[in-house]
Design a protein around this motif. Structure first.
Motif, short mmCIF file in Angstrom:
data_model
loop_
_atom_site.label_atom_id
_atom_site.label_comp_id
_atom_site.label_asym_id
_atom_site.label_seq_id
_atom_site.Cartn_x
_atom_site.Cartn_y
_atom_site.Cartn_z
N HIS A 1 6.10 0.26 -1.06
CA HIS A 1 4.94 0.21 -0.08
C HIS A 1 5.67 0.22 1.54
O HIS A 1 6.79 0.12 1.59
CB HIS A 1 4.20 -1.26 -0.15
CG HIS A 1 3.54 -1.29 -1.07
ND1 HIS A 1 2.47 -2.13 -1.08
CD2 HIS A 1 3.58 -1.12 -2.60
CE1 HIS A 1 1.98 -2.27 -2.41
NE2 HIS A 1 2.27 -1.40 -3.21
N TYR A 2 4.79 0.59 2.37
CA TYR A 2 5.25 0.63 3.74
C TYR A 2 4.25 -0.70 4.20
O TYR A 2 3.37 -1.19 4.03
CB TYR A 2 4.39 1.60 4.50
CG TYR A 2 4.83 2.93 4.04
CD1 TYR A 2 6.36 3.32 4.44
CD2 TYR A 2 4.11 4.22 3.65
CE1 TYR A 2 6.80 4.78 4.10
CE2 TYR A 2 4.44 5.22 3.29
CZ TYR A 2 5.72 5.71 3.47
OH TYR A 2 5.99 6.73 3.10
N VAL A 3 5.27 -1.84 4.48
CA VAL A 3 4.80 -3.09 4.96
C VAL A 3 4.85 -3.46 6.49
O VAL A 3 5.89 -3.47 7.20
CB VAL A 3 5.73 -4.06 4.05
CG1 VAL A 3 5.21 -5.30 4.42
CG2 VAL A 3 5.59 -3.76 2.79
N ALA A 4 3.70 -4.09 6.94
CA ALA A 4 3.64 -4.86 8.39
C ALA A 4 3.69 -6.37 7.80
O ALA A 4 2.81 -6.84 7.31
CB ALA A 4 2.38 -4.19 8.94
N VAL A 5 4.71 -6.91 8.77
CA VAL A 5 4.63 -8.14 8.69
C VAL A 5 4.27 -8.96 10.00
O VAL A 5 4.67 -8.46 10.99
CB VAL A 5 6.09 -8.66 8.05
CG1 VAL A 5 6.13 -10.36 8.26
CG2 VAL A 5 6.60 -8.32 7.15
N ASN A 6 3.34 -10.02 9.90
CA ASN A 6 2.92 -10.49 11.05
C ASN A 6 2.55 -12.12 11.07
O ASN A 6 2.45 -12.59 9.81
CB ASN A 6 1.86 -9.69 11.82
CG ASN A 6 0.69 -9.65 10.70
OD1 ASN A 6 0.03 -10.54 10.25
ND2 ASN A 6 0.34 -8.41 10.51
N GLY B 1 1.51 7.00 1.01
CA GLY B 1 2.18 5.80 0.38
C GLY B 1 1.10 4.80 0.55
O GLY B 1 0.35 4.71 1.75
N THR B 2 1.46 3.49 0.02
CA THR B 2 0.71 2.32 -0.15
C THR B 2 0.96 1.61 1.52
O THR B 2 2.38 1.53 1.46
CB THR B 2 0.89 1.62 -1.12
OG1 THR B 2 0.42 2.28 -2.26
CG2 THR B 2 -0.11 0.32 -1.14
#
Length: 169
Positions: A63-68, A26-27
């Protein structure tokens, strides 16, 4: 036959687990919220909410999302919650952290589901040198699980494995 080459690794009880085989396809995407802060460090609620409203979050569909936040800004908890609201039902998974944190979050439930039966009382090599981003946390997690069942745990390749654990007799 005198000159016959014998593959002792193939004939041994040695079991290999390759974490790359469990890589979730996955993206991956990362959102740095400093883009929505005044001068990258000050969160002004009205401006922040307006920025979220004007962002096309559908770009993160599935999407697989990382938030920072890449700056030292102090971000109130509710701001992270607003971002989650925008990404819910769009992204597959949303986590607070880096892309490496995201990989770890993806791998943990997968490693929890691996059937360790085939590794019971066997010498096991956890294969290294993957082509996909397998996080250190995944290696730690599988080692912890294998310690309960395997005769021994090594890291690397059969030709150059590093011993990590050996069950006491």
């Amino acid at each position: 036959m005198e000159g016959e080459i014998i593959n002792r690794v193939a004939n041994s009880k040695l079991q290999v687990i390759d974490l790359e085989d469990y890589y979730p396809v996955g993206t991956r995407s990362e959102i740095d919220i400093s883009q929505w802060l005044m001068e990258g460090i000050v969160l002004v609620e009205s401006r922040f909410r307006e920025s979220l409203k004007n962002t096309d979050f559908t770009a993160f569909k599935d999407h697989y999302v990382a938030v920072n936040c890449s700056t030292d800004a102090i971000i109130p908890q509710w701001a992270w919650m607003l971002i989650q609201i925008e990404l819910t039902r769009i992204a597959k998974i949303v986590i607070l952290g880096s892309l490496e944190d995201l990989e770890a979050a993806l791998y943990m439930p997968i490693i929890d589901q691996i059937d360790l039966g085939p590794f019971r009382d066997m010498p096991v090599i956890v294969k290294g040198c993957s082509n996909k981003p397998v996080p250190v946390a995944a290696y730690m997690k599988i080692t912890g699980r294998l310690q309960d069942v395997a005769k021994s745990v090594m890291y690397g390749e059969a030709c150059s494995a590093v011993p990590v654990y050996k069950k006491k007799k």
